[in-house]
Motif scaffolding. Structure first.
Motif, short mmCIF file in Angstrom:
data_model
loop_
_atom_site.label_atom_id
_atom_site.label_comp_id
_atom_site.label_asym_id
_atom_site.label_seq_id
_atom_site.Cartn_x
_atom_site.Cartn_y
_atom_site.Cartn_z
N UNK A 1 0.67 -1.21 -0.06
CA UNK A 1 -0.15 0.21 0.14
C UNK A 1 0.80 1.28 -0.05
N UNK A 2 2.17 1.23 0.10
CA UNK A 2 3.07 2.34 0.37
C UNK A 2 2.59 3.51 1.19
N UNK A 3 2.27 3.17 2.42
CA UNK A 3 1.84 4.41 3.21
C UNK A 3 2.94 5.27 3.76
N UNK A 4 2.25 6.47 4.02
CA UNK A 4 3.05 7.43 4.53
C UNK A 4 3.18 7.55 6.11
N UNK A 5 1.96 7.30 6.64
CA UNK A 5 1.51 7.46 8.02
C UNK A 5 0.81 6.30 8.38
N UNK A 6 1.18 5.51 9.29
CA UNK A 6 0.54 4.39 10.10
C UNK A 6 0.26 4.58 11.30
N UNK B 1 10.01 -1.84 9.79
CA UNK B 1 11.02 -2.65 9.25
C UNK B 1 10.76 -2.66 7.43
N UNK B 2 9.55 -3.08 7.34
CA UNK B 2 9.04 -3.62 6.23
C UNK B 2 8.97 -2.27 5.25
N UNK B 3 8.39 -0.97 5.78
CA UNK B 3 8.18 0.25 5.24
C UNK B 3 9.00 1.33 5.85
N UNK B 4 10.38 1.50 5.52
CA UNK B 4 11.32 2.32 6.09
C UNK B 4 10.91 3.71 5.88
N UNK B 5 10.16 4.05 4.65
CA UNK B 5 9.91 5.32 4.29
C UNK B 5 8.77 5.94 5.21
N UNK B 6 7.90 5.05 5.84
CA UNK B 6 6.60 5.28 6.65
C UNK B 6 6.96 5.92 7.69
N UNK B 7 6.05 6.84 8.31
CA UNK B 7 6.22 7.26 9.88
C UNK B 7 5.00 6.20 10.45
N UNK B 8 5.76 5.58 11.57
CA UNK B 8 4.65 4.55 12.01
C UNK B 8 4.70 4.83 13.64
N UNK C 1 -6.83 14.30 14.94
CA UNK C 1 -7.79 14.99 13.81
C UNK C 1 -8.32 13.64 12.99
N UNK C 2 -9.57 14.22 12.38
CA UNK C 2 -10.22 13.04 11.38
C UNK C 2 -9.22 13.25 10.17
N UNK C 3 -9.29 11.96 9.39
CA UNK C 3 -8.58 11.65 8.31
C UNK C 3 -7.20 12.06 8.04
N UNK C 4 -6.48 11.30 8.91
CA UNK C 4 -5.07 11.50 9.36
C UNK C 4 -4.15 10.40 8.78
N UNK C 5 -4.48 9.00 9.04
CA UNK C 5 -3.52 8.05 8.66
C UNK C 5 -3.99 7.34 7.50
N UNK C 6 -2.98 6.71 6.69
CA UNK C 6 -3.16 6.10 5.40
C UNK C 6 -3.66 4.51 5.86
N UNK C 7 -2.80 3.95 6.86
CA UNK C 7 -3.11 2.71 7.40
C UNK C 7 -3.47 2.57 8.89
N UNK C 8 -4.38 1.95 9.46
CA UNK C 8 -4.32 1.78 10.80
C UNK C 8 -4.56 0.11 11.11
N UNK C 9 -3.62 -0.23 11.99
CA UNK C 9 -3.46 -1.56 12.39
C UNK C 9 -3.79 -1.66 14.09
N UNK C 10 -4.51 -2.90 14.25
CA UNK C 10 -4.95 -3.17 15.68
C UNK C 10 -4.65 -4.86 15.89
N UNK C 11 -3.67 -5.15 16.38
CA UNK C 11 -3.39 -6.57 16.51
C UNK C 11 -3.58 -7.20 18.07
N UNK C 12 -4.63 -8.02 17.98
CA UNK C 12 -4.74 -8.64 19.46
C UNK C 12 -5.20 -7.48 20.54
N UNK C 13 -5.88 -6.41 19.81
CA UNK C 13 -6.42 -5.35 20.83
C UNK C 13 -7.90 -5.22 20.73
N UNK C 14 -8.42 -4.91 19.65
CA UNK C 14 -9.96 -4.64 19.51
C UNK C 14 -10.59 -5.62 20.34
N UNK C 15 -10.35 -6.83 20.37
CA UNK C 15 -11.15 -7.74 21.35
C UNK C 15 -11.30 -7.18 22.65
#
Length: 226
Positions: free
Chosen positions: A44-49, A65-72, A104-118
């Motif tokens: 997806x080549x995200x800039x902000x995760x 590590x996988x997306x060194x150009x992104x800000x995570x 703010x609204x509409x900020x991130x390109x990608x949002x992840x949640x691992x073993x947390x939503x539950x």
């Protein structure tokens, strides 16, 4: 509704042994699940995760590590867990509750949640908040445990979950009660088509599930409407 107060206390109690417990209980397969997620995000080549419920930062580090150009950025409401992330040399962290994110609204390109939503107080409200901070067309990834549907494997896994995992985790962390709760939450958590429907009903479209390791875990991917 989940018991947010108990969850906060539980994670504070197991923070220092959380990573070890995860690796032992999953035989190290949890690392593969995170790499699978990170490898999909690369495309997806995200800039902000945003990695929500980042805990000890394992997924955030895999993505960086996988997306060194992104800000995570990693966010969690458990400061003791984030201290473990810092000890593992991940420092792009913010203390934040998934139910009321300080963005703010509409900020991130990608949002992840691992073993947390539950473990969040309200699954629909948490998903709506995730949708809010994602940009239009942004992508959500939910990685979590699920119950296998293959006969034989399902029964074996449920036995392991109820009778073995809690005991081993208790020995490792000294906090068996926390894992009784966490393991029980896996059975209550929706999976497959039910989870896809939940995601699509709360701010997303075209949700799809990918089963991992015979369905012991599942990776859900969904888009926020453009």
């Amino acid at each position: 509704m989940q018991d947010a107060g108990f969850v906060r206390k539980a994670f504070a109690g197991i923070a220092s042994r959380y990573v070890l417990a995860n690796h032992v209980l999953s035989l190290g397969i949890d690392c593969l699940w995170r790499r699978t997620t990170a490898n999909r995000i690369v495309q997806l080549k995200p800039k902000l995760v945003l990695d929500l419920a980042t805990g000890s930062g394992d997924l955030a580090q895999a993505i960086q590590k996988a997306c060194p150009e992104a800000k995570v950025l990693g966010a969690d409401f458990s400061v003791p867990m984030m201290r473990e992330a810092q000890a593992r040399r991940f420092h792009q962290l913010i203390a934040a509750d998934g139910m009321a994110l300080p963005f703010k609204d509409d900020v991130f390109d990608v949002l992840t949640v691992a073993f947390g939503l539950r473990n969040m107080a309200s699954w629909p409200a948490a998903l709506q908040e995730m949708s809010r901070v994602l940009r239009p067309g942004g992508t959500l990834f939910v990685l979590d445990f699920s119950i296998p549907r293959i006969p034989g494997i399902r029964q074996l896994y449920l036995f392991y979950l109820k009778h073995v995992m809690t005991r081993i985790a208790g020995w490792i962390t000294g906090q068996r009660e926390a894992y009784v709760y966490l393991c029980g939450s896996i059975e209550r958590f929706p999976s497959g088509k039910e989870m896809e429907a939940l995601i699509c009903a709360n701010g997303f479209q075209s949700a799809c599930a990918k089963q991992l390791t015979f369905g012991i875990a599942s990776l859900y991917e969904a888009k926020k409407a453009s």
